[in-house]
Design a protein around this motif. Structure first.
Motif, short mmCIF file in Angstrom:
data_model
loop_
_atom_site.label_atom_id
_atom_site.label_comp_id
_atom_site.label_asym_id
_atom_site.label_seq_id
_atom_site.Cartn_x
_atom_site.Cartn_y
_atom_site.Cartn_z
N HIS A 75 99.50 25.89 95.42
CA HIS A 75 100.73 26.37 96.05
C HIS A 75 101.77 25.28 95.78
O HIS A 75 101.84 24.29 96.53
CB HIS A 75 100.53 26.52 97.56
N GLN A 78 103.91 23.69 98.48
CA GLN A 78 103.30 22.80 99.49
C GLN A 78 103.23 21.34 99.01
O GLN A 78 102.57 20.50 99.64
CB GLN A 78 101.92 23.32 99.87
N LEU A 89 92.66 25.84 109.20
CA LEU A 89 93.46 26.75 108.38
C LEU A 89 94.65 27.42 109.07
O LEU A 89 95.79 27.25 108.64
CB LEU A 89 92.54 27.80 107.73
N ARG A 200 99.34 37.22 99.85
CA ARG A 200 98.80 35.91 100.28
C ARG A 200 97.34 36.02 100.71
O ARG A 200 96.48 35.37 100.15
CB ARG A 200 99.62 35.34 101.42
N HIS A 228 93.48 35.08 98.67
CA HIS A 228 92.46 34.23 99.31
C HIS A 228 91.35 35.10 99.88
O HIS A 228 91.61 36.20 100.36
CB HIS A 228 93.08 33.41 100.44
N GLU A 231 87.72 32.04 103.46
CA GLU A 231 87.86 30.59 103.38
C GLU A 231 87.28 29.91 104.63
O GLU A 231 86.57 28.93 104.53
CB GLU A 231 89.36 30.27 103.21
N ASP A 316 94.12 23.43 95.02
CA ASP A 316 94.71 24.11 96.17
C ASP A 316 95.80 23.25 96.82
O ASP A 316 95.94 23.25 98.05
CB ASP A 316 93.65 24.53 97.21
N1 GUN Z 1 95.09 31.16 103.11
C1 GUN Z 1 96.28 31.80 103.14
N2 GUN Z 1 97.28 31.02 102.74
C2 GUN Z 1 96.73 29.84 102.43
C3 GUN Z 1 97.27 28.61 101.95
O1 GUN Z 1 98.47 28.44 101.73
N3 GUN Z 1 96.37 27.61 101.75
C4 GUN Z 1 95.05 27.75 101.98
N4 GUN Z 1 94.23 26.75 101.75
N5 GUN Z 1 94.53 28.90 102.44
C5 GUN Z 1 95.36 29.92 102.67
#
Ligand code: GUN
Ligand code: ZN
Length: 427
Positions: A75, A78, A89, A200, A228, A231, A316
């Motif tokens: 990203h 970021q 998260l 996203r 994603h 996660e 990431d």
């Molecule tokens: N899941 C949704 N958006 C993000 C993000 O910006 N970073 C991470 N690591 N997980 C996400």
């Protein structure tokens, strides 16, 4: 004009997860010939010097010449909030990420960060990234403009969110579709740029928005689609609440036409047996983000999946804690160790180059050294610090020479970077 780059050479003839170490080829006194932005030949230095007597020589002695690194999930917006303390998260997104992404409504700010980001990664030997932008179309223009001016192969897309995000960071199914389509038509296939359809993740998209992304993908089937997947356990529980009809997290995408070849899922840590089977069946790609998964506390990716699926490696940024793919390989090694698997240096290096290129379905263009491939190269100093140098003194093969740089190397190990056959001046 031919450029002949001399040094140790590392390239691959196959996938080391399938074929073992023999998939990696090492030439101790090798050369890479570059012509018209592409690799013309890879071989022994003496043979290529004889074949290209007029070539401009770039002699790197014992340094290692490799394909540039491919960071398959980042990203770029970021960049300025990398290494922010203390959150998991969902809190991390709300506390750090969303306020920062809000600033990308300002095109000048987006340009500033896009340029800063690409300079940071190039200095670390990364020659291609696949990035999320923000909700703002201008943030896509910013990263593609910055990549275009450097001649960099870059994948990116507008991040789409129509719920569970603050005011100013939400679109709608229709505007997400319209803006994504306009950006895709403007940028996809221009120079070295590829548009990626980018919802996203399921918590921030309604089923209607995911369906709109699925419709757009059907219109442009050769694009990648990134999002994603599974996660963090809290996130998975939230998806279950938000999508009571869905069998599992993957099903929230599958039901809207967002599962097939060309789907690139970041993280994918806590997968069910059904999800794994469907991912394999569909030919999807996964991206392992080891520094992020430890930094945000998400979990340990199962690298045995690389035997069945296209798996790439990624920083990431800025959920990950480092811009460097060397550092990311080290983290991948440590995460695998915690799962009882010792990844070989040939596998780590492959993941950061050809593995990521395969995950992005551009392995015929980048991520390896072979005739016809685009000349995106790195030259790595295998003794870039006293600590690394002393650890390599007893090395008897390339892997022993390389592993200390994987574990301890940083931007100081990156001597030179070539993009499309042009040597870069590193910032
Ligand atoms: N899941 C949704 N958006 C993000 C993000 O910006 N970073 C991470 N690591 N997980 C996400
Ligand atoms: Zn991400």
């Amino acid at each position: 004009m031919t450029d002949l780059i001399l040094g140790q050479v590392l390239y691959y003839t196959d996938d080391p997860f399938q074929q073992g170490i023999a998939a990696a080829k090492h030439i101790a006194q090798g050369a890479v010939a570059v012509e018209g932005g592409r690799i013309a030949a890879v071989g022994e230095a003496t043979a290529l010097r004889a074949r290209y007597p007029q070539a401009r020589l770039h002699d790197h002695g014992q340094k290692l010449i490799s394909a540039g690194f491919v960071d398959a999930h980042v990203h770029y917006p970021q960049t300025a909030i990398i290494a922010s303390w203390g959150k998991r998260l969902i809190d991390w997104l709300n506390t750090y990420t969303f306020p920062e992404e809000m600033r990308f409504a300002d095109r000048a700010y987006a340009d500033d960060i896009a340029n800063r980001y690409l300079d940071l990664v190039l200095a670390r030997g990364t020659t291609t990234v696949c990035s999320y932008a923000t909700i703002h179309p201008e943030s896509v223009d910013a990263i593609f403009t910055a990549a275009q001016s450097r001649g960099m192969r870059v994948f990116a897309g507008k991040t789409c969110m129509d719920r569970n995000a603050p005011d100013g960071l939400r679109d709608t199914p229709q505007t997400a579709y319209d803006d994504s389509k306009r950006l895709l038509q403007k940028w996809h296939g221009v120079d070295r740029l590829s548009y990626v359809i980018t919802p996203r993740f399921s918590p921030t998209s309604t089923p209607e928005q995911l369906a709109a992304m699925g419709a757009l993908w059907r219109e442009y089937p050769d694009c990648l689609m990134q999002t994603h997947l599974s996660e963090q356990t809290d996130e998975i529980a939230w998806v279950k609440d938000l999508f009571p009809q869905s069998r599992d997290y993957l099903d929230t995408y599958e039901a809207q036409g967002l599962l097939r070849e060309g789907a690139v899922y970041g993280h994918a840590i806590h997968l069910t047996a059904r999800e794994k089977a469907r991912l394999v069946e569909a030919g999807a790609s996964l991206v392992h983000c080891p520094t992020s998964n430890t930094f945000i506390g998400s979990g340990l990716f199962d690298m045995t999946l690389a035997q069945q699926l296209r798996v790439g490696l990624a920083t990431d940024t800025g959920g990950g804690s480092n811009f460097s793919m060397l550092h990311t390989m080290a983290a991948a090694y440590e995460v695998a160790q915690l799962r009882g698997q010792s990844l070989h240096p040939s596998q780590l290096w492959w993941l950061a180059t050809q593995g990521s290129a395969r995950a992005l379905r551009c392995e015929d263009k980048i991520g390896n050294l072979a005739p016809g491939m685009e000349a995106d190269l790195v030259v790595i100093d295998l003794a870039s610090t006293p600590a690394i140098e002393q650890a390599t003194r007893r090395a008897t093969d390339l892997w022993q020479q390389l592993f200390p740089t994987i574990m301890m190397g940083d931007d100081r190990a990156v001597s030179e970077v070539w993009l499309g056959g042009k040597r870069q001046t590193l910032a």
